[in-house]
Motif scaffolding. Structure first.
Motif, PDB file in Angstrom:
ATOM      1  N   UNK A  73       0.810  -1.232   0.000  1.00  0.00           N
ATOM      2  CA  UNK A  73       0.000   0.000   0.000  1.00  0.00           C
ATOM      3  C   UNK A  73       0.838   1.275   0.000  1.00  0.00           C
ATOM      4  N   UNK A  74       2.020   1.217  -0.615  1.00  0.00           N
ATOM      5  CA  UNK A  74       2.840   2.423  -0.713  1.00  0.00           C
ATOM      6  C   UNK A  74       2.500   3.184  -1.991  1.00  0.00           C
ATOM      7  N   UNK A  75       2.688   4.476  -1.967  1.00  0.00           N
ATOM      8  CA  UNK A  75       2.366   5.336  -3.112  1.00  0.00           C
ATOM      9  C   UNK A  75       3.531   5.363  -4.094  1.00  0.00           C
ATOM     10  N   UNK A  76       3.242   5.068  -5.365  1.00  0.00           N
ATOM     11  CA  UNK A  76       4.273   5.104  -6.406  1.00  0.00           C
ATOM     12  C   UNK A  76       4.310   6.469  -7.074  1.00  0.00           C
ATOM     13  N   UNK A  77       5.471   6.810  -7.642  1.00  0.00           N
ATOM     14  CA  UNK A  77       5.623   8.042  -8.424  1.00  0.00           C
ATOM     15  C   UNK A  77       5.232   7.697  -9.861  1.00  0.00           C
ATOM     16  N   UNK A  78       3.922   7.753 -10.136  1.00  0.00           N
ATOM     17  CA  UNK A  78       3.384   7.330 -11.426  1.00  0.00           C
ATOM     18  C   UNK A  78       2.598   8.488 -12.027  1.00  0.00           C
ATOM     19  N   UNK A  79       3.178   9.150 -13.061  1.00  0.00           N
ATOM     20  CA  UNK A  79       2.556  10.328 -13.652  1.00  0.00           C
ATOM     21  C   UNK A  79       2.046  10.033 -15.050  1.00  0.00           C
ATOM     22  N   UNK A  80       1.858   8.765 -15.368  1.00  0.00           N
ATOM     23  CA  UNK A  80       1.554   8.373 -16.739  1.00  0.00           C
ATOM     24  C   UNK A  80       0.181   8.867 -17.188  1.00  0.00           C
ATOM     25  N   UNK A  81      -0.748   8.894 -16.304  1.00  0.00           N
ATOM     26  CA  UNK A  81      -2.111   9.181 -16.716  1.00  0.00           C
ATOM     27  C   UNK A  81      -2.464  10.655 -16.635  1.00  0.00           C
ATOM     28  N   UNK A  82      -1.653  11.451 -15.944  1.00  0.00           N
ATOM     29  CA  UNK A  82      -2.054  12.827 -15.667  1.00  0.00           C
ATOM     30  C   UNK A  82      -1.276  13.862 -16.463  1.00  0.00           C
ATOM     31  N   UNK A  83      -0.178  13.474 -17.091  1.00  0.00           N
ATOM     32  CA  UNK A  83       0.693  14.465 -17.714  1.00  0.00           C
ATOM     33  C   UNK A  83       0.571  14.437 -19.241  1.00  0.00           C
ATOM     34  N   UNK A  84       0.630  15.624 -19.816  1.00  0.00           N
ATOM     35  CA  UNK A  84       0.634  15.751 -21.288  1.00  0.00           C
ATOM     36  C   UNK A  84       1.884  16.448 -21.792  1.00  0.00           C
ATOM     37  N   UNK A  85       2.640  17.090 -20.904  1.00  0.00           N
ATOM     38  CA  UNK A  85       3.879  17.784 -21.277  1.00  0.00           C
ATOM     39  C   UNK A  85       5.047  16.814 -21.170  1.00  0.00           C
ATOM     40  N   UNK A  86       5.932  16.736 -22.176  1.00  0.00           N
ATOM     41  CA  UNK A  86       7.063  15.802 -22.110  1.00  0.00           C
ATOM     42  C   UNK A  86       7.981  16.099 -20.928  1.00  0.00           C
ATOM     43  N   UNK A  87       8.541  15.030 -20.376  1.00  0.00           N
ATOM     44  CA  UNK A  87       9.509  15.147 -19.283  1.00  0.00           C
ATOM     45  C   UNK A  87      10.903  15.255 -19.882  1.00  0.00           C
ATOM     46  N   UNK A  88      11.681  16.219 -19.418  1.00  0.00           N
ATOM     47  CA  UNK A  88      13.048  16.395 -19.902  1.00  0.00           C
ATOM     48  C   UNK A  88      13.989  15.448 -19.185  1.00  0.00           C
ATOM     49  N   UNK A  89      13.960  15.436 -17.850  1.00  0.00           N
ATOM     50  CA  UNK A  89      14.855  14.552 -17.105  1.00  0.00           C
ATOM     51  C   UNK A  89      14.446  14.517 -15.637  1.00  0.00           C
ATOM     52  N   UNK A  90      15.082  13.595 -14.906  1.00  0.00           N
ATOM     53  CA  UNK A  90      14.870  13.441 -13.470  1.00  0.00           C
ATOM     54  C   UNK A  90      16.196  13.689 -12.774  1.00  0.00           C
ATOM     55  N   UNK A  91      16.187  14.527 -11.746  1.00  0.00           N
ATOM     56  CA  UNK A  91      17.414  14.901 -11.043  1.00  0.00           C
ATOM     57  C   UNK A  91      17.344  14.447  -9.599  1.00  0.00           C
ATOM     58  N   UNK A  92      18.386  13.752  -9.129  1.00  0.00           N
ATOM     59  CA  UNK A  92      18.526  13.441  -7.704  1.00  0.00           C
ATOM     60  C   UNK A  92      19.279  14.591  -7.052  1.00  0.00           C
ATOM     61  N   UNK A  93      18.650  15.203  -6.075  1.00  0.00           N
ATOM     62  CA  UNK A  93      19.137  16.485  -5.563  1.00  0.00           C
ATOM     63  C   UNK A  93      20.099  16.357  -4.394  1.00  0.00           C
ATOM     64  N   UNK A  94      20.001  15.322  -3.592  1.00  0.00           N
ATOM     65  CA  UNK A  94      20.819  15.260  -2.378  1.00  0.00           C
ATOM     66  C   UNK A  94      21.474  13.907  -2.205  1.00  0.00           C
ATOM     67  N   UNK A  95      21.821  13.232  -3.313  1.00  0.00           N
ATOM     68  CA  UNK A  95      22.399  11.896  -3.179  1.00  0.00           C
ATOM     69  C   UNK A  95      23.822  11.935  -2.625  1.00  0.00           C
ATOM     70  N   UNK A  96      24.467  13.096  -2.652  1.00  0.00           N
ATOM     71  CA  UNK A  96      25.817  13.204  -2.092  1.00  0.00           C
ATOM     72  C   UNK A  96      25.816  13.552  -0.611  1.00  0.00           C
ATOM     73  N   UNK A  97      24.637  13.784  -0.070  1.00  0.00           N
ATOM     74  CA  UNK A  97      24.528  14.167   1.344  1.00  0.00           C
ATOM     75  C   UNK A  97      24.506  12.899   2.189  1.00  0.00           C
TER      76      UNK A  97
END
Length: 822
Positions: A73-97
């Motif tokens: 019952x965990x929430x997934x990051x699933x934007x397939x059904x709601x988005x119409x604008x193309x995604x450019x990229x995904x950035x990990x912001x604090x992986x070096x912390x």
């Protein structure tokens, strides 16, 4: 012998929705267009993101939980059904912390319209949840082309369309409508704090921004062919050092390094465009950042190169010919400390970065994606359709017993003596060399070279380098070359790291050494002369100072130039014309003297003539013939053109003040000391009506020889017969009259040179007997038997009596059947 093989880490069964992820891979570009290039993995390998392009736009994420019981019952990051604008990229912001917990992650999903959604993953809570949505760009009409995260900065390249009120842009301006922007960010507990938008670069083409350590590399768009020289360079930007480096894929050193205070790309690379237009650099097929600020580049030539953070581009490995075409266009590459993993189609190559040797080649069943696992940076990791894999040593079964590749690369696989490694490299290079030149279709192998006995060159070289570390003689012979290479690398480093003054000092020193070296060569060949011409063209100021140092020139301030250079140097300077494509050394120096010290040019010619005579390099002036001819005598040959004529040729090719050129031309003609040249200079001075200078030249050079004295005097006497400008100098001119000149000759010259009365110049009077009488008296007195025919002339008064009104006094006499009026 140890073998490197793939060991499976996961079949995606431990990821949420693992079966769906497998199905996505199996669609093979039919429905979702999900190729490996659209897949992102988190730095710890726990999250797999699939960017959906067509027909539906969106994002699907698959997560691996440390505690599987929490996955329910965990929430997934699933934007397939709601988005119409193309995604450019995904950035990990604090992986070096490292202070953050392993079960948390913060990402930014950046859309083409400039929107950015910030999400956070917490395993102990509700999985993925949205922190906030922000606008990255200032303009709502901007379009994000590429994006990356560097330290605490989000950096992107955006397209800024012109406003509706402005006219349509031209083709060139239309392709330079992009800009590179940056924003500071800070990940907080429940939000992400963003700073203001700052423009780092504008008026640039479409760039792909790639983050590597503390550097951001701006690469040209590969898919779209830019115009002119735009695609021939790329930039490396250090936001923290505030500097740009301009590089190209066909040079191993950067073109320039400068401060990032200049944000206009046009001004940034203007002085490089001319040079770039002459280059044909290979295209960048693929790239991958390294952990230390560098960048791996796969070029269209098949070379894999490493761009180091100091700007040096080093070749690492060369693919076999046409490998890219045979295996298709899918590529993936990644650096794992000292090991390079290169995936071409379904072939995985493992390369030692230090020597370029291929350690292993692994065949795959499907295409894949290389990635770096933050916890195990030294081991290549691979994502395939069937799961996640790691490269391990086949001899060890347990992963816990350090069977994976060590940071030292080759050392963990097998212990290879450096000599043996060099032997293998020799035979591998020989294989490529002979295979390219072979007409046979049979594949040549290393074993064939070793056993065949037909190819002696690699065998001989291998025997030399097998134990090279203990061969003092070989190392001694290579010592000078190694020192030269070290010095070259130091110079390259100085040029890359130094500021403007340091670069100028290095260039000054290099030019001085090169000019001194080339002028010391006994005979310059064509290539060396062309090289010297390029140095004079590129570094004119430095060459002028270097030439003065090499020739040891000294100007004493009294119109004299001296040199303490050895004769061998002057022999090179005064060498003959070798090729029409390059200027000889003497001409190069004359041109340099003219640009920086024009008044020195006659003195330099005089010095060169002295050196030529003293060294016996050519016929001396004392033995030169009177009638010099450019097409007949020995001196008229191409390789024996007099120095003054060579200097005059340099002047004729220059665009400068005409009066200045003529003055220098006169000086060069006079310095030559040649009779014809002196007469030519005299005629130029008379044409310019510099009468005082004319008389000075005549008085000086009439003493040189009787024959030259006669030529100068007759030339001036003919000039006196035509006008009255020389009248103030007649007393001086009469003293220059040669001993063998007779009255008859004088009168004949005057007769033929005087203009006829109907055509006489109305502004100047004709030559009168009163003006000519001192000369005629001097000549008659020298004769042993004075002629009685002209005695009455000598007894007449100094000045003719006043003429009657309307009837001018005419003195006529017959000479040679003609009536002559004086």
């Amino acid at each position: 012998m140890a073998r490197l093989v793939l060991e499976q880490l996961s079949d995606f069964g431990d990821y949420t929705g693992g079966k769906e992820l497998t199905e996505i891979f199996k669609l093979t570009n039919n429905e979702l267009k999900s190729s490996p290039s659209n897949i992102r993995l988190s730095p710890d390998g726990r999250h797999v993101h699939v960017i959906l392009r067509k027909p539906k736009v969106g994002l699907v994420t698959f997560d691996k939980y440390e505690r599987p019981e929490l996955a329910q019952n965990q929430k997934k990051l699933d934007l397939r059904l709601t988005q119409t604008v193309p995604i450019v990229d995904i950035l990990y912001l604090d992986h070096n912390n490292i202070s953050r917990s392993r079960d948390t992650a913060a990402v930014a999903v950046v859309y083409e319209n400039g929107k950015a959604e910030f999400w956070k993953f917490q395993e102990c809570k509700a999985g993925w949840h949205l922190l906030q949505t922000s606008d990255l760009c200032n303009s709502p009409r901007a379009r994000v082309a590429s994006v990356c995260a560097c330290s605490n900065l989000i950096i992107w390249c955006e397209e800024r369309p012109p406003s509706e009120s402005t006219p349509a842009l031209s083709s060139t301006k239309n392709k330079l409508r992009y800009c590179v922007c940056r924003r500071d960010f800070e990940v907080e507990e429940g939000a992400v704090s963003l700073g203001g938008v700052k423009i780092a670069l504008h008026n640039n083409p479409k760039f792909t921004v790639v983050s590597s350590g503390e550097y951001v590399h701006l690469l040209p768009e590969v898919k779209v062919k830019p115009l002119m020289s735009i695609s021939k360079f790329f930039l490396s930007w250090s936001p923290h050092n505030d500097s740009f480096t301009v590089s190209t894929t066909c040079k191993n050193t950067p073109l320039k390094k400068l401060s990032a205070k200049e944000s206009d790309l046009k001004r940034l690379v203007t002085d490089c465009l001319g040079y770039l237009s002459t280059l044909e650099p290979p295209e960048i097929y693929d790239f991958s950042p390294t952990a230390c600020g560098g960048l791996l580049l796969l070029l269209s030539t098949g070379w894999v190169c490493l761009l180091q953070k100091d700007g040096m581009l080093r070749q690492v490995y060369k693919l076999a010919d046409n490998c890219l075409l045979k295996c298709g266009t899918h590529t993936s590459l990644c650096m794992y400390q000292d090991t390079l993993a290169l995936l071409i189609g379904q072939n995985l190559h493992l390369i030692d970065v230090n020597c370029g040797r291929e350690m292993e080649k692994i065949m795959l069943k499907k295409e894949g994606l290389l990635y770096v696992n933050q916890a195990e940076r030294c081991a290549p990791h691979l994502l395939l359709e069937t799961g996640l894999f790691v490269v391990v040593n086949k001899e060890t079964d347990s992963r816990e017993s350090n069977s994976k590749l060590k940071p030292s690369g080759l050392g963990a696989v097998e212990c290879i003596h450096p000599g043996a490694l060099l032997v293998e490299a020799v035979f591998e290079e020989a294989c490529k060399y002979y295979q390219q030149r072979s007409l046979s279709s049979t594949q040549l192998t290393v074993d064939t070279l070793k056993k065949g006995g037909r190819f002696q060159a690699p065998t001989s070289l291998a025997s030399i380098v097998r134990n090279y570390l203990t061969q003092d003689k070989l190392m001694g012979s290579l010592e000078a070359e190694l020192k030269a290479l070290v010095a070259l690398e130091e110079v390259k480093g100085s040029l890359v790291r130094g500021d403007v003054k340091e670069v100028e000092a290095v260039c000054e020193s290099l030019v001085e050494k090169e000019v001194a070296r080339l002028l010391s060569v006994s005979e310059l060949d064509k290539e060396a002369l062309l090289y010297l011409n390029s140095i004079f063209s590129i570094f004119p100021c430095q060459v002028w100072r270097a030439a003065q140092a090499a020739l040891q020139l000294h100007y004493n301030g009294e119109g004299s130039l001296s040199s303490r250079a050895p004769p061998d140097v002057w022999k090179t300077v005064l060498g003959p014309v070798m090729t029409p494509t390059a200027l000889p050394v003497f001409e190069l120096l004359c041109r340099s003297v003219f640009h920086f010290q024009p008044s020195w040019l006659p003195r330099f010619l005089e010095l060169a003539q002295q050196q030529q005579g003293s060294a016996g390099l050519c016929l001396s002036l004392a033995s030169s013939t009177w009638g010099f001819s450019g097409g007949r005598g020995v001196e008229g040959r191409e390789n024996n053109v007099p120095l003054y004529k060579r200097a005059l040729c340099v002047l004729s090719g220059l665009t400068s003040d005409r009066d200045q050129l003529q003055d220098l031309e006169v000086e060069l003609l006079l310095v030559s000391g040649r009779p014809n040249a002196i007469l030519q200079a005299l005629r130029i001075l008379m044409a310019k009506q510099q009468w005082e200078r004319v008389t000075q030249v005549a008085q000086k050079f009439c003493k040189q020889s009787p024959l030259l004295n006669k030529e100068i005097f007759t030339t001036l006497l003919c000039e006196v017969a035509q006008h009255r400008d020389l009248d103030p100098y007649l007393d001086l001119l009469w003293t220059l009259c040669p001993e063998d000149l007779t009255v008859t000759t004088i009168l004949n010259l005057v007769t033929t040179s005087s203009p006829p009365a109907p055509f006489a110049d109305s502004n100047s009077s004709q030559l009168t007997i009163g003006l000519l009488k001192p000369l005629l008296r001097k000549v008659l007195q020298r004769e042993t038997k004075p002629s009685q025919r002209y005695a009455d002339i000598l007894q007449s008064p100094s000045y003719p009596p006043p003429a009657p009104p309307r009837k001018p006094f005419d003195f006529k006499f017959n000479f040679g059947g003609n009536s002559v009026r004086i």
